[in-house]
Design a protein around this motif. Structure first.
Motif, mmCIF file in Angstrom:
data_model
loop_
_atom_site.group_PDB
_atom_site.id
_atom_site.type_symbol
_atom_site.label_atom_id
_atom_site.label_comp_id
_atom_site.label_asym_id
_atom_site.label_seq_id
_atom_site.Cartn_x
_atom_site.Cartn_y
_atom_site.Cartn_z
ATOM 1 N N GLN A 82 26.098 25.360 -11.151
ATOM 2 C CA GLN A 82 25.652 25.840 -9.626
ATOM 3 C C GLN A 82 24.317 25.342 -9.091
ATOM 4 O O GLN A 82 24.009 24.911 -7.765
ATOM 5 N N GLY A 83 23.187 25.053 -10.014
ATOM 6 C CA GLY A 83 21.895 24.926 -9.526
ATOM 7 C C GLY A 83 21.165 25.877 -9.561
ATOM 8 O O GLY A 83 21.379 27.233 -9.650
ATOM 9 N N PRO A 84 19.765 25.839 -8.911
ATOM 10 C CA PRO A 84 18.878 26.580 -8.461
ATOM 11 C C PRO A 84 19.275 27.562 -7.540
ATOM 12 O O PRO A 84 19.796 27.290 -6.272
ATOM 13 N N THR A 85 19.418 29.120 -7.756
ATOM 14 C CA THR A 85 20.059 29.983 -7.020
ATOM 15 C C THR A 85 19.084 31.028 -6.774
ATOM 16 O O THR A 85 18.641 31.735 -7.718
ATOM 17 N N GLU A 86 19.054 31.688 -5.446
ATOM 18 C CA GLU A 86 18.329 32.928 -5.301
ATOM 19 C C GLU A 86 19.159 34.118 -5.781
ATOM 20 O O GLU A 86 20.134 34.308 -5.441
ATOM 21 N N LEU A 87 18.617 34.994 -6.954
ATOM 22 C CA LEU A 87 19.311 35.956 -7.391
ATOM 23 C C LEU A 87 18.270 37.104 -7.433
ATOM 24 O O LEU A 87 17.281 37.087 -7.324
ATOM 25 N N ASP A 88 18.990 38.314 -7.272
ATOM 26 C CA ASP A 88 17.919 39.463 -7.380
ATOM 27 C C ASP A 88 18.158 39.827 -8.793
ATOM 28 O O ASP A 88 18.566 40.766 -9.248
ATOM 29 N N ASN A 89 17.322 39.212 -9.798
ATOM 30 C CA ASN A 89 17.291 39.547 -11.194
ATOM 31 C C ASN A 89 15.869 39.326 -11.638
ATOM 32 O O ASN A 89 15.588 39.201 -12.962
ATOM 33 N N HIS A 90 14.976 39.443 -10.799
ATOM 34 C CA HIS A 90 13.325 39.244 -11.022
ATOM 35 C C HIS A 90 13.055 40.484 -11.876
ATOM 36 O O HIS A 90 13.007 41.660 -11.568
#
Length: 281
Positions: A82-90
Motif C-alpha cells: 500500500q505504501g506510506p499511509t496515514e494511520l492512527d497508530n502513533h
C-alpha cells in the motif's frame, strides 16, 4: 516550558546540547524526548527540529517506526502493498524520571506507550565528554525492555516491504545547508556506498562541522547504517534492517552509539583517531 522539562548538557562549562523531556507535540509526530539544539564547542548547531521536509524529525533521539504495529517514529506508516499511509497508530515515549542528572549527562527512565498500554520501558544513558579543544563526544545508550505479557517485535519499512528504508533506532537529524554534506567510512564514501552497510564508524561533514558516528558495542556495530545526504542530512543505526527484532517478555535490547561533534572538517585519519579516543575497547 518549565526548567524541569529540560536538561542542558555541558562540556568544559560550555553548553553543547539541550534535552527536552516533555515536548508539546501533536500525536502524529510520536511525541518523545529529544536533544536539540546540539552544537559544536564553537557554538555551531548540528541538529534540526521538525524541519519542513520531515516534521517528525526531532534532533537526536530514539525513534522506531514499528513496535508491534505502533508508530514511534512519527508521520506516515509504511504498509505492505500500500505504501506510506496515514494511520492512527502513533505511540509516545514518556519521561518518567532522571535516575542521575549532572551537567555532563544523565540517566533517564522512559515508558513507551501506545493505545493506552505500556509496551516498552527504556533506560537511556547520555554523557558528554571533551576530547580536544575542538571536539567532544556524545555517548548515547538505550535499553528497551518488553514489559508486556507477550512477545513484541520491532520492524522497519524495510522489513515491511520497502527496500532501503531500514530506519529506526538511534537517529540524528543533522543541519540542512545549501549543499549536501559529505559522508564516508574507513573504507567507502558517498551516500550510495555507505547507506545500508556496516562500518565501525561513519563521518558526516558539513560546512565547518563534522559528526562521526561509531557503534560502541559489538552488537551495535552489527547494525547497518541508515544514511541520507541528498534528500536531507540524517544518520541512524538500523535496529531492524533485514528482519524484525523479537523481544520476549522481560527481555531487553541494548544499543550504544558514540557521536563525535567537531568543529571543522575531519579527514579519515583524524576521524578514526577520535573514535579510538572516544570509544572504550
Amino acid at each position: 516550558m518549565t526548567p524541569h522539562d529540560t536538561a542542558v548538557l555541558r562540556v568544559a562549562g560550555r553548553p553543547v546540547g539541550r534535552y527536552v523531556t516533555r515536548p508539546e507535540l501533536p500525536a502524529r509526530l510520536s511525541p518523545r524526548p529529544y536533544l536539540h539544539p546540539v552544537t559544536t564547542l564553537a557554538g555551531t548547531a548540528v541538529t534540526e527540529l521538525s524541519p519542513a521536509d520531515h516534521t517528525h524529525h526531532l534532533g537526536v533521539g530514539v525513534a522506531v517506526p514499528d513496535v508491534e504495529g505502533h508508530n514511534f517514529w512519527g508521520g506516515r506508516t509504511f504498509v505492505r502493498d500500500q505504501g506510506p499511509t496515514e494511520l492512527d497508530n502513533h505511540g509516545a515515549q514518556r519521561h518518567t524520571a532522571f535516575q542521575l542528572r549532572d551537567p555532563d549527562g544523565f540517566v533517564e527512565e522512559l515508558r513507551w506507550v501506545a493505545s493506552g498500554a505500556e509496551l516498552l520501558r527504556e533506560r537511556r544513558t547520555v554523557a558528554a565528554t571533551e576530547l580536544t579543544d575542538v571536539a567532544w563526544a556524545l555517548d548515547f545508550t538505550f535499553s528497551l525492555t518488553n514489559v508486556t505479557s507477550g512477545p513484541l517485535s520491532i520492524g522497519s519499512p524495510a522489513t515491511n516491504g520497502r527496500p532501503g528504508a531500514a530506519y529506526g533506532g538511534f537517529f540524528w537529524r543533522a543541519r540542512k545547508e545549501d549543499s549536501e554534506p559529505d559522508v564516508f567510512t574507513p573504507d567507502t564514501e558517498g551516500e550510495e556506498a555507505v547507506h545500508g552497510n556496516r562500518a565501525d564508524w561513519l563521518a558526516l561533514v558539513g560546512t565547518g562541522w563534522t559528526l562521526v558516528f561509531a557503534g560502541a558495542t559489538d552488537r551495535t556495530r552489527r547494525d547497518p547504517w541508515f544514511v541520507r545526504t541528498a534528500e536531507y542530512p540524517g544518520v541512524g543505526s538500523s535496529l531492524a534492517h533485514d528482519e524484525r527484532v523479537p523481544i520476549e517478555p522481560g527481555d531487553t535490547v541494548v544499543r550504544r552509539v558514540v557521536t563525535i561533534v567537531a568543529d571543522g572538517h575531519l579527514d579519515r585519519d583524524a576521524a578514526g583517531a577520535l573514535v579510538r579516543k572516544a570509544v572504550s575497547p
